[in-house]
Design a protein around this motif. Sequence first.
Motif, short mmCIF file in Angstrom:
data_model
loop_
_atom_site.label_atom_id
_atom_site.label_comp_id
_atom_site.label_asym_id
_atom_site.label_seq_id
_atom_site.Cartn_x
_atom_site.Cartn_y
_atom_site.Cartn_z
N ASN A 76 -51.80 -84.41 -4.22
CA ASN A 76 -52.82 -85.63 -3.76
C ASN A 76 -51.67 -86.23 -2.59
OD1 ASN A 76 -54.77 -87.55 -3.61
ND2 ASN A 76 -53.20 -89.04 -4.38
N LEU A 77 -50.39 -86.24 -2.69
CA LEU A 77 -49.65 -86.90 -1.56
C LEU A 77 -49.88 -85.99 -0.25
CD1 LEU A 77 -46.21 -87.96 -3.44
CD2 LEU A 77 -48.25 -89.36 -2.26
N PHE A 78 -49.96 -84.73 -0.42
CA PHE A 78 -50.21 -83.67 0.63
C PHE A 78 -51.60 -84.07 1.09
CE2 PHE A 78 -51.41 -79.97 2.75
CZ PHE A 78 -50.56 -79.71 3.76
N ASP A 79 -52.48 -84.02 0.43
CA ASP A 79 -53.97 -83.94 0.84
C ASP A 79 -54.01 -85.51 1.36
OD1 ASP A 79 -54.14 -81.51 -0.32
OD2 ASP A 79 -55.37 -82.42 -2.22
N VAL A 80 -53.78 -86.37 0.96
CA VAL A 80 -53.72 -87.84 1.59
C VAL A 80 -53.04 -87.71 2.82
CG1 VAL A 80 -53.27 -90.27 1.33
CG2 VAL A 80 -54.24 -88.99 -0.46
N ALA A 81 -52.03 -87.36 3.09
CA ALA A 81 -51.20 -87.41 4.27
C ALA A 81 -51.79 -86.39 5.28
CB ALA A 81 -49.56 -86.85 4.18
N LYS A 82 -52.44 -85.36 5.05
CA LYS A 82 -53.26 -84.41 5.88
C LYS A 82 -54.43 -85.12 6.19
CE LYS A 82 -54.36 -79.40 6.41
NZ LYS A 82 -55.77 -79.94 7.22
N GLN A 83 -55.10 -85.59 5.42
CA GLN A 83 -56.46 -86.35 5.78
C GLN A 83 -56.05 -87.74 6.86
OE1 GLN A 83 -58.14 -87.85 2.27
NE2 GLN A 83 -59.37 -89.25 3.28
N LYS A 84 -55.24 -88.33 6.68
CA LYS A 84 -54.70 -89.38 7.72
C LYS A 84 -54.28 -88.77 8.96
CE LYS A 84 -53.43 -92.96 4.34
NZ LYS A 84 -52.37 -93.52 3.38
#
Length: 507
Positions: free
Chosen positions: A415-423
Amino acid sequence: MAGGEKKKSGGGGKKKEVKKETGLGLSFTKDENFGEWYSEVVVNGEMIEYYDISGCYILRPWAMSIWENMQTFFDAEIKKMKVKNCYFPLFVSPGVLQKEKDHIEGFAPEVAWVTKSGESDLEVPIAIRPTSETVMYPYYSKWIRGHRDLPLKLNQWCNVVRWEFSNPTPFIRSREFLWQEGHTAFATKEEADTEVLQILELYRHIYEEFLAIPVTKGRKSELEKFAGGLYTTSVEAFIPNTGRGIQGATSHCLGQNFAKMFEINFENEKGEKSMVWQNSWAYSTRTIGVMVMVHGDNKGLVLPPKVAALQVIVIPVPYKDADTQGIFDACAATVAILSDAGIRAEADLRENYSPGWKYSNWEMKGVPLRIEIGPRDLANNQVRAVRRDNGEKTDISRVFLVEQVKGMLDKIQQNLFDVAKQKRDACIEVVRTWDEFVKALGQKKLILAPWCDEEVVEKDVKARTRGEMGAAKSLCTPFEQPELPEGTKCFASGKPAKKWTYWGRSY
């Protein structure tokens, strides 16, 4: 309260009464004052302490353990590639340092010099390594004689000193930092080219799989490449809050330039004299700063489980007439079960702090998962798990504790990766003209633009965007290139574009 009122001797901090949830929060928010927020988070999260020499920082165990977790992975991977560790001295003689002109010009302003020993001046001042090409290569020329001596693949884990004067920032720009630097020599360019990309992939792995930070693999422009090298590849990260790119790690092909300067020659299989092909590659404690900037929030650090010193903190929540000892025993048992399963877990059994204070304290330090055990949990043979990344609360049966906790840690990491990638992806702006470029720059975007690949044009972009925020520059030309339709013009010069390149302000 059991055990009476406790007081910590030696001054500093702890009050007599049980500490409630006060005075622990941050004074600055990430969105409103990013710089002050960052400084506060790294200190309050116990990552660093400021030192009495500007630009130098004490790395506390909470930060060192993250460095060690990455080091364990990377060291094992390069050993599979037959790279061996060594250690070269910290000091460089001026004659050697100045041998490669472009190289030293690139580093000259940052070189620190030792000029005295006790009260007496040194006859010849001695430099402290800003990087070790010139320290190591005179000895490569001594050790490499024939093709059987190749490849030579060495790495050292060490510190380097670069006397920065502009805005020192913990982890990001400091006068001394820790890093690994690999220095390899090959008989052929093909072997060197192959290794450059193998190492770059390991750097991507550290950022994306360990630190949960999306990065772009690409090649630096001629203007931005390593001084004295043939070409530079890098992994580039982006900090949405400041709209700045940040070079994550670099893998350079040095070509034969240093071999020429330092006479690193060998006799090939045909008995002819040849020059070696060389690479150098490095990543540093800057990685930790990027992680703090990308994932941290207004409660403090947010650590990805793979690198966190502590993955799970277990906190007892006893009520007035609760079975306190039973709860403490359940906490200890929970830690033992998780530790046996290879999960880094501890219990916070300090009696002079309230549960609420402990929650805030461990949130500030970024521990990925908190487990609370109160009387109801004890009665139901369960625990309550609270995620640091999104605050989600889940009750878990103690029967399935290990599987559930492992699953949650994996989800947090992803989730940390996904949120950072989305941002990050939301900040990417494709532009085709100068006006679009200036507008996107003002909006703190990561800009992808068609470019003619001319150095004068890049210098011009820097000159035209210079201002309070700093000039824009090329960050990298991504290996994964979007289609470039015929007739596409360079955004800055109007000449035919040759490639798509990322641009922006950077750290």
